[in-house]
Design a protein around this motif. Structure first.
Motif, PDB file in Angstrom:
ATOM      1  N   LEU A  72       0.836  -1.208   0.000  1.00 49.17           N
ATOM      2  CA  LEU A  72       0.000   0.000   0.000  1.00 49.17           C
ATOM      3  C   LEU A  72       0.870   1.257   0.000  1.00 49.17           C
ATOM      4  O   LEU A  72       0.556   2.242  -0.683  1.00 49.17           O
ATOM      5  N   LEU A  73       1.969   1.211   0.742  1.00 52.88           N
ATOM      6  CA  LEU A  73       2.909   2.338   0.782  1.00 52.88           C
ATOM      7  C   LEU A  73       3.468   2.639  -0.609  1.00 52.88           C
ATOM      8  O   LEU A  73       3.553   3.810  -1.009  1.00 52.88           O
ATOM      9  N   CYS A 228      -1.465   0.307   9.774  1.00 52.49           N
ATOM     10  CA  CYS A 228      -1.408   1.397   8.790  1.00 52.49           C
ATOM     11  C   CYS A 228      -0.984   2.719   9.417  1.00 52.49           C
ATOM     12  O   CYS A 228      -0.755   3.699   8.689  1.00 52.49           O
ATOM     13  N   SER A 229      -0.879   2.739  10.734  1.00 54.65           N
ATOM     14  CA  SER A 229      -0.344   3.938  11.396  1.00 54.65           C
ATOM     15  C   SER A 229       1.092   4.189  10.936  1.00 54.65           C
ATOM     16  O   SER A 229       1.612   5.300  11.084  1.00 54.65           O
ATOM     17  N   ALA A 230       1.729   3.152  10.347  1.00 51.82           N
ATOM     18  CA  ALA A 230       3.086   3.315   9.809  1.00 51.82           C
ATOM     19  C   ALA A 230       3.105   4.295   8.640  1.00 51.82           C
ATOM     20  O   ALA A 230       4.161   4.825   8.292  1.00 51.82           O
ATOM     21  N   MET A 231       1.936   4.531   8.031  1.00 50.04           N
ATOM     22  CA  MET A 231       1.887   5.386   6.847  1.00 50.04           C
ATOM     23  C   MET A 231       1.491   6.825   7.150  1.00 50.04           C
ATOM     24  O   MET A 231       1.426   7.654   6.236  1.00 50.04           O
ATOM     25  N   LEU A 263      11.268   3.639   5.014  1.00 54.03           N
ATOM     26  CA  LEU A 263      10.137   3.257   5.858  1.00 54.03           C
ATOM     27  C   LEU A 263       9.759   1.803   5.631  1.00 54.03           C
ATOM     28  O   LEU A 263       9.586   1.033   6.596  1.00 54.03           O
ATOM     29  N   GLY A 264       9.609   1.408   4.359  1.00 56.93           N
ATOM     30  CA  GLY A 264       9.239   0.025   4.061  1.00 56.93           C
ATOM     31  C   GLY A 264      10.256  -0.970   4.580  1.00 56.93           C
ATOM     32  O   GLY A 264       9.905  -2.004   5.155  1.00 56.93           O
ATOM     33  N   THR A 265      11.540  -0.672   4.392  1.00 54.91           N
ATOM     34  CA  THR A 265      12.617  -1.574   4.839  1.00 54.91           C
ATOM     35  C   THR A 265      12.627  -1.718   6.354  1.00 54.91           C
ATOM     36  O   THR A 265      12.686  -2.839   6.892  1.00 54.91           O
TER      37      THR A 265
END
Length: 611
Positions: A72-73, A228-231, A263-265
């Protein structure tokens, strides 16, 4: 006070220096990406906290959830690249919706982003304090006070100016990136040597029966929405494009690409380590601190890692301090927020927006007692709603254009709109009873407030607009009746009388007394100095001053039948600020009550004391 202000935020900057207050990519990454990057400190934990409702046997599903979020990111990043190029003036979803959807939709996006920015500060600071108390549990009782202090420190740093604050924040951000990547590499090496000894699919295949029921699927979706708070914070770069050095759009796109990759890594790496080491959420120990303990042991490296994590979580709030003031300045320029939010302060930043953000975040921290898990359910609704609106606006823009449409770009944006729209619905449903309903209620209330503010400005503009009839004076100007409230006969009164004589011959002094002795003394002194001016003495048996004064002024206003009445208030100005505490503020209070009266002019005549 002026000295303290200069000490805290520095000397004023000339407007022409604004063009130099632009950020290179390496600083912009720290300023606009610290929120998104720091979310790896709590995003995995939020997934596990929800999955705990089904037991630790389903913790392995945190991995496919994390992969879905990373996918999604990527989609959102590709979509927002187009928004950055199409809208280099910044504003993100708000500006896209304003220009290509409708005013109402743009205001919904603006309200959602504003709420998300405030929550970002509250969540980031609360998470930082949680990281600190994980290492030093004795500080738990002071967590709210520590959080408030950290917000105030960030506020002051941002009031000093964007380039100065960026320099301060850049190094800790890169230190965090290096330390997390180092944690993932060392932790991955340990897992490789020791073998996977945490949660896995093979040993817990029986957990599949949970997902044959509606409840199990609901919990899985809820864990996804929490992760999804990561986004949150991903959209900040598109809101702050004007802050980049030229070519601002190109630099913003490159910065966003690096942010998404990092961020993804980091997010995927932390989730893998949590599953590999079998980490479960504990009350006073964060998941990332437990991973750090597994990797580094109880060594100095562990405590350094915790301090760096705490520091980046504090600085994560700075993304909001960069994005929120920029956003509200655009909304204010459009007339839907107070115009003061569109003005730059002494240091060429939107000072009022910074102060407003700090105040709202502190209120949230106090209300929710600095608990990250209480604030997280409010999170992500606003940001995914704005993602959806912004991308849908881009679809409308591309579709309206006469030029040849890029099918690949359009497909990406349509996919992004669909997916983020579904995530918004999932997040609302999954977190509704946990507190998401507050955001759902707050957004329409804010939109109503926007419209009320806009209506006020429109009515004001209409009433103040000049027309031909204003070229001539409609009626002959009449000298006003002047009323001078006094408490005694002194130099300040002498100055007021002299000024009153210069504008009118109809002058009355008024005083309020509590005893006959007071009346006798003031009359005697008044007749000695100003026998030609009427003195009105009112006896106040209950020792009140304001009520008799206001009653008398109301009577005079009725008697004059629309003729101008001027209240000339003598007021001495003390040399030192604390001297004001030694005197009553009758003039200030009286002015507050009289300002709403239509036919009364209030004039304050200051008398400056030497000491």
């Amino acid at each position: 006070m002026a000295y303290l202000k200069r000490l805290l935020i520095g000397s004023p900057m000339e407007t022409k220096r604004l063009k130099h207050e632009k950020l290179p990519k390496w600083k912009a990454l720290a300023v606009f990406s610290s929120d998104a990057l720091s979310s790896v400190a709590y995003a995995t934990e939020e997934i596990l906290l929800v999955l705990m409702l089904l037991g630790t046997s389903v913790f392995f599903y945190s991995l496919p959830i994390a992969l879905a979020i990373v996918g999604l990111l990527v989609i959102v990043t590709l979509s927002y690249r187009q928004i950055i190029y199409a809208f280099p003036s910044g504003g993100g979803a708000y500006v896209v919706a304003r220009d290509h959807l409708s005013t109402r939709t743009s205001l919904v996006a603006g309200a959602a982003l504003m709420i998300d920015y405030v929550l970002t500060v509250a969540v980031s600071i609360s998470s930082a304090v949680a990281a600190l108390t994980s290492a030093f549990p004795t500080l738990l009782t002071w967590k709210v006070e520590i959080a408030i202090a950290l917000v105030l420190v960030l506020m002051i740093l941002n009031l000093r100016g964007i380039t100065e604050s960026a320099t301060v924040f850049a190094y800790p951000t890169y230190l965090f990136i290096i330390s997390v990547l180092f944690l993932i590499i060392v932790g991955g090496w340990k897992l490789f040597n020791e073998g996977w000894h945490g949660f896995n699919y093979v040993n817990h295949a029986s957990a599949e029966h949970f997902f044959t029921t509606g409840y199990g699927v609901f919990i899985l979706l809820r864990a996804f929405s929490s992760g999804c708070s990561a986004m949150t914070g991903v959209e900040a770069i598109s809101n702050g494009v004007p802050s980049f050095k030229p070519d601002s759009s190109k630099n913003a796109v490159i910065t966003m690409g690096w942010m998404s990759l990092l961020l993804g890594t980091m997010f995927l790496g932390i989730t893998i380590l949590a599953a590999g080491f079998g980490v479960t959420p504990l009350e006073h120990k964060t998941v990332i601190s437990q991973i750090g303990n597994h990797v580094f042991g109880n060594s100095v490296l562990f405590y350094i890692f915790q301090m760096i994590t705490m520091l980046i979580l504090v600085l994560a709030a700075n993304t909001s301090f960069a994005g929120f003031p920029q956003l509200v300045s655009i909304i204010a320029t459009d007339g839907y927020l107070p115009r003061s939010l569109a003005a730059r302060g002494d240091r060429l930043v939107f000072s009022n927006g910074i102060i407003l953000l700090s105040f709202l975040a502190i209120v949230l921290i106090i209300v929710f007692h600095g608990e990250t898990h209480s604030l997280i359910p409010l999170y992500a609704v606003g940001v995914f709603l704005s993602f959806t609106i912004g991308q849908y606006g881009m679809i409308k823009k591309i579709w309206k254009e006469k030029t040849k449409r890029n099918v690949a770009i359009l497909s990406i944006i349509i996919t992004g709109t669909t997916v983020t729209g579904l995530v918004t619905i999932i997040t609302v449903i999954a977190k509704f009873t946990q507190g998401a309903w507050l955001v759902i209620v707050a957004i329409p209330l804010m939109v109503v407030l926007f419209y009320k503010i806009h209506a006020h400005y429109e009515k004001l503009a209409q009433q103040l607009k000049l027309d031909e009839s204003d070229r001539t004076i409609k009626k002959e100007l009449v000298a006003p009746k002047v009323i001078i409230p006094i408490s005694g006969v002194s130099k300040i009164v002498a100055q007021s009388v002299q000024y009153a004589k210069s504008i009118s011959d109809d002058i009355t002094a008024i005083t309020i007394v509590f005893t006959e002795e007071e009346e006798h003394k003031i009359r005697e002194k008044w007749l000695k100095w100003y026998p030609e001016i009427e003195l009105k003495v009112i006896y106040s048996p209950y020792r009140t001053i304001l009520s008799p004064l206001l009653d008398y002024i109301n009577e005079v206003e009725k008697e004059t039948k629309g003729a101008p009445v001027t209240i000339l208030m003598p007021q001495f100005i003390v040399k030192k600020w604390w001297h004001a505490l030694l005197h009553n503020q009758t003039a200030t209070i009286l002015r507050f009550f009289l300002i709403l009266k239509k036919d009364i002019v209030i004039t304050t005549l200051p008398y400056h004391l030497k000491e």
